[in-house]
Design a protein around this motif. Structure first.
Motif, PDB file in Angstrom:
ATOM      1  N   ARG A 330       0.813  -1.194   0.000  1.00 42.29           N
ATOM      2  CA  ARG A 330       0.000   0.000   0.000  1.00 42.29           C
ATOM      3  C   ARG A 330       0.854   1.255   0.000  1.00 42.29           C
ATOM      4  O   ARG A 330       0.565   2.231  -0.688  1.00 42.29           O
ATOM      5  N   LEU A 331       1.933   1.172   0.787  1.00 39.97           N
ATOM      6  CA  LEU A 331       2.826   2.329   0.848  1.00 39.97           C
ATOM      7  C   LEU A 331       3.368   2.663  -0.525  1.00 39.97           C
ATOM      8  O   LEU A 331       3.337   3.806  -0.972  1.00 39.97           O
ATOM      9  N   MET A 332       3.865   1.623  -1.174  1.00 38.59           N
ATOM     10  CA  MET A 332       4.502   1.882  -2.449  1.00 38.59           C
ATOM     11  C   MET A 332       3.470   2.288  -3.485  1.00 38.59           C
ATOM     12  O   MET A 332       3.777   3.055  -4.404  1.00 38.59           O
ATOM     13  N   PRO A 450      -6.454   4.491  -2.253  1.00 39.49           N
ATOM     14  CA  PRO A 450      -5.792   4.344  -3.540  1.00 39.49           C
ATOM     15  C   PRO A 450      -5.704   2.869  -3.917  1.00 39.49           C
ATOM     16  O   PRO A 450      -5.665   1.997  -3.062  1.00 39.49           O
ATOM     17  N   GLU A 451      -5.694   2.681  -5.169  1.00 40.25           N
ATOM     18  CA  GLU A 451      -5.566   1.337  -5.711  1.00 40.25           C
ATOM     19  C   GLU A 451      -4.255   0.709  -5.234  1.00 40.25           C
ATOM     20  O   GLU A 451      -3.237   1.388  -5.143  1.00 40.25           O
ATOM     21  N   ILE A 452      -4.310  -0.541  -4.905  1.00 37.14           N
ATOM     22  CA  ILE A 452      -3.063  -1.201  -4.535  1.00 37.14           C
ATOM     23  C   ILE A 452      -2.605  -2.069  -5.686  1.00 37.14           C
ATOM     24  O   ILE A 452      -3.363  -2.888  -6.198  1.00 37.14           O
ATOM     25  N   ASP A 453      -1.376  -1.868  -6.066  1.00 35.39           N
ATOM     26  CA  ASP A 453      -0.807  -2.719  -7.110  1.00 35.39           C
ATOM     27  C   ASP A 453      -0.200  -3.928  -6.432  1.00 35.39           C
ATOM     28  O   ASP A 453       0.848  -3.843  -5.794  1.00 35.39           O
ATOM     29  N   ARG A 454      -0.885  -5.048  -6.564  1.00 35.45           N
ATOM     30  CA  ARG A 454      -0.431  -6.235  -5.835  1.00 35.45           C
ATOM     31  C   ARG A 454       0.916  -6.740  -6.310  1.00 35.45           C
ATOM     32  O   ARG A 454       1.551  -7.558  -5.678  1.00 35.45           O
TER      33      ARG A 454
END
Lengths: 499, 355
Positions: A330-332, A450-454
């Motif tokens: 999530r941070l990134m 925000p969208e999380i890029d898994r």
């Protein structure tokens, strides 16, 4: 003092006050019971069934049932027993093994439960010797099925010395009858006591709620007012945490607080206590609340990582690891590599922790960012919002059955609805729409997560520091904390030595 | 019925001027008094309706207002920040005096009706303070150790005052007694005492204590007070018989009662404002010929209906909680003003709603 009486402006405390109104009934109920000083037998009555397995476990050498049972021996027995031994009996296992070593089988094999393993009694404590030396004059068999299990039987057998012939004579069946009779009598009472009282109690409680009901809540609402003094009171009202510095941290940085608690529970090996904190953190993370402040999030990740680097149960370890992973994701995702203005204010955390006595050393960052510190203080404590929302929700529940048009159209209740759903919040002296959320950071408001890029982690090195840590080396610096050094790794605070 | 809208401010209290029949003061707060500013309005009743002659803004919410008995242009406000302020409506903007001694929200202010040189304030900090408008500090502090929602001087004596608080007690203080360990406290009556058992009604069982929000002294019978609060009941007490329980119990409001006030014209008439969004007129059953409704069915009597009082009418025009109500001292009996969280002040004649 008056704060406790008047309740505070945050309503949860008032709710406690209102729910505690009912003490009288509660106490009636307790006092109508058998006085505990009557002890062993009477208190055993209704619980015999429940105690048996415990006793079995005890005999099998697990942690024993609470010792106080022994203090409640009937007086005529107790005066011959050497209480100090019992009173000081250490934790279960030792005690239990003593008990197992105790050999009374030769004289009265029928006393023994089958899983008693007759052993040499040489190591038993002195009272056991005494005990064994007693001429056994008792009629044993009648105790086999005695509801007190082998323990009571053994105790009685042991003390059947000549001076107690009279007692011994009535000891067999009559005694049991006495016991059973008493038990029966008590079973009669509890039936009234528990079930009926439970019902009566619920009824009374219902009545009370119906009577005092709704508008207690509405009146509480008045108290929801956040006056300045009230806001100061807030922290004092919280239960279970007394350290003022920790309280402040909890108020200002709930996630840091939870992480501290989690780590200390893990370090102490109390995984049961750690789980709620872990759950809290996971909740925060899933709401995106954990990463609103990047530096706090990073601090949490670091701390979590450290705590599972040491001993920790597998379950916790894996949960923490997945938590760390999701925080990092999530941070990134929310603070992309080239984004500007990611707030790094870790030194403030260290300041506070040092003040709390959690660190003895601190990272060498000296230029405190005064401005951001001030901004930090403007931030209202998050717990306030939570409690407002809780109270509003409860208030709405209480007027939910009022279908009159007025109540349906009430703007005040509408405001409560929005408070509950966190569409509005109190900030300073104003009610503000959450969408206009005060961002102290030049970042887009976190109204929608925000969208999380898994897959973001796949692009990154597996050794995470902060993706964009402006202070290289910071993440490698580990101040001395409450860490347990290797030399004490073998040392378990749960061992019986520390009891 | 006349109406005025206190735009953006939710009313908490309304008071008729004791000097002019056309002047009303209203204490109101933004955001329902949860957070934000307060504003006190001075409204004038004109042939063309209600107009705001003046208003003063304050930093924190306002919960009560009281007119000075000695000066027709002055009024007191009770503030959420613990302040008591004295405004002069012939001046603009600022209070002429402000006292900041209470540690918590001040919920009531009341001017002494007999010795007109003192007034009192009561607060959530568990104290009542006695003040003189010319002194910069309070004259006396009376502890109640409990959130004191309402306090008032007796209209019959310069030195007797009363309070009700969240601990469900009605307290009477007499300032003539020495300020000994009891701090002038002369009477402490539990409001939740059940009424006396009587023929034809089951004895009432224990009544749980609940927060008392308001009370008022009867203007004609000098030992009679009315109290009301969270348990939705209005009760009247005679302080000559402190252990006898209430002499009348008036059930009817659906939610907590926020304000109760005796008529200045009739000794048995009460007016109340409640969270159920209504204002109601009551008789306590003490006047000749008004009681007696309950006698018809002696067997089914509710033990909490007591004293022969009854509701005489209700006014349901408020669309949010009704919080303040007051009688007009002048002219025909029955005129009154009410306010509520619907940002409205209503001036109406309660004879129109009485049955």
């Amino acid at each position: 003092m008056t704060d406790a009486l008047c309740g505070p402006s945050n309503a949860l405390q008032s709710f406690q006050k209102h729910t505690s109104v009912d003490r009288t009934l509660q106490q009636d109920r307790l006092t109508s019971r058998q006085s505990p000083t009557q002890g062993f037998r009477s208190s055993l009555g209704p619980n015999v069934g429940a105690l048996d397995p415990e006793f079995d476990a005890f005999q099998a050498g697990h942690a024993g049932p609470p010792q106080p049972a022994f203090q409640h021996f009937p007086p005529h027995l107790a005066q011959h027993a050497p209480p100090p031994h019992f009173a000081q009996a250490p934790a279960g296992p030792d005690w239990a093994s003593d008990f197992q070593r105790l050999n009374i089988a030769p004289a009265h094999p029928t006393h023994m439960q089958q899983h008693h393993h007759p052993q040499a009694s040489s190591a038993a404590a002195s009272w056991h010797q005494d005990f064994l030396n007693q001429p056994s004059s008792m009629q044993a068999p009648s105790y086999a099925g005695h509801s007190f299990g082998g323990m009571a039987g053994a105790g009685m057998g042991a003390y059947g010395r000549p001076t107690y012939q009279g007692f011994g004579a009535m000891n067999g069946a009559p005694m049991q009858q006495v016991a059973n009779g008493k038990q029966r009598a008590e079973e009669g009472v509890p039936k009234f006591d528990d079930a009926a009282f439970e019902r009566a109690f619920e009824l009374a409680q219902q009545d009370m709620f119906e009577q005092a009901d709704l508008l207690t809540a509405l009146e509480e609402l008045n108290k929801m007012r956040l006056s300045r003094s009230a806001r100061e009171d807030l922290s004092q009202g919280s239960v279970g945490e007394t350290d003022p510095v920790l309280l402040r941290i909890r108020e200002k940085r709930p996630q840091v607080y939870i992480t501290i608690k989690l780590r200390s529970e893990i370090d102490l090996g109390k995984s049961a206590e750690a789980l709620p904190y872990l759950q809290d953190l996971e909740d925060l993370e899933s709401r995106g609340a954990l990463t609103t402040d990047a530096s706090e999030a990073k601090w949490c990740v670091d701390t979590l990582q450290k705590s599972i680097n040491r001993e920790a149960p597998q379950e916790i370890k894996s949960r923490v690891e997945s938590l760390i992973k999701s925080i990092n994701e999530r941070l990134m995702s929310s603070y992309p590599l080239l984004a500007t203005g990611v707030p790094i204010r870790q030194e403030n955390i260290w300041d506070e922790l040092r003040a709390a006595g959690y660190t003895t050393d601190r990272s060498p960052l000296q230029h405190a960012d005064e401005q951001s510190k001030q901004k930090e203080e403007v931030n209202p404590p998050r717990t306030d919002q939570d409690e407002m929302a809780d109270t509003a929700g409860r208030l709405l529940e209480r007027v939910a059955d009022n279908t009159s048009e007025k109540f349906q159209n009430s703007q005040f209740l509408e405001l409560m609805r929005r408070l509950r759903d966190r569409e509005v919040r109190v900030e300073g002296d104003k009610m503000v729409e959450v969408s206009a959320q005060s961002s102290n950071f030049p970042l887009p408001p976190a109204e929608t997560l925000p969208e999380i890029d898994r897959k973001i982690l796949d692009h990154a090195v597996q050794e995470f520091g902060m993706p964009i840590d402006s202070e290289p080396g910071l993440s490698h610096h580990e101040p001395t904390t409450d860490e347990v050094t290797d030399q004490f790794n073998f040392y378990s605070v749960d061992s019986s030595y520390h009891r | 019925m006349l109406e005025y809208r206190t735009q953006g401010y939710n009313g908490y209290s309304v008071k008729y001027s004791p000097f002019f029949d056309s002047r009303i003061a209203v204490a109101a707060s933004a955001n329902f008094g949860l957070v934000g500013n307060g504003r006190v309005y001075v409204l004038g009743l004109t042939p063309g309706g209600i107009v705001a002659d003046k208003f003063f803004d304050t930093q924190d919410s306002l919960f009560d207002v009281a007119w000075s008995e000695s000066h027709e242009n002055q009024l007191l406000t009770a503030g959420g920040d613990g302040s008591v302020k004295l405004f002069d409506i012939s001046l603009s903007e600022f209070p002429v005096q402000s006292w900041q001694e209470h540690a918590r929200e001040v919920f009531a202010v009341h001017w002494n009706l007999v010795a007109k040189d003192t007034f009192l304030s009561s607060s959530w900090d568990g104290t009542i303070k006695i003040w003189n408008p010319t002194a910069s500090a309070s004259l006396a502090t009376l502890p109640t150790h409990s959130c004191t929602y309402s306090a008032a001087f007796s209209p019959h004596s310069p030195s007797i005052l009363s309070s009700v608080s969240s601990d469900s007690h009605l307290r009477i203080f007499d300032l003539r007694t020495p300020a000994s360990a009891s701090n002038h406290l002369t009477l402490n009556m539990p409001i939740h005492t059940p009424p006396k058992p009587r023929m034809g009604a089951a004895a009432s069982v224990g009544v749980p204590p609940s927060e008392a929000l308001t009370h008022d002294w009867n203007k004609y019978r000098d030992t009679i007070l009315a109290t009301a609060g969270v348990d939705r009941l209005i009760r009247t007490f005679d302080i000559r018989a402190p252990n006898a329980g209430p002499i009348a119990v008036l059930p009817g409001h659906e939610y907590a009662v926020r304000r109760v006030t005796w008529s200045p014209h009739l000794s048995d008439i009460l007016l109340s404002a409640s969270y159920d969004m209504t204002c109601r007129v009551w008789t306590d059953g003490s006047a000749m010929g008004v009681g007696g409704l309950k006698q018809e069915n002696m067997v089914q009597q509710d033990p909490m209906v007591f004293g022969g009082g009854r509701e005489m009418g209700r006014m349901g025009r408020h669309t949010e909680f009704a919080t303040g109500v007051d009688w007009c001292l002048f002219g025909a009996e029955g005129w009154c003003a009410s306010t509520g969280w619907d940002e409205r002040v209503l001036v109406w004649d309660c004879r129109a709603i009485m049955q």
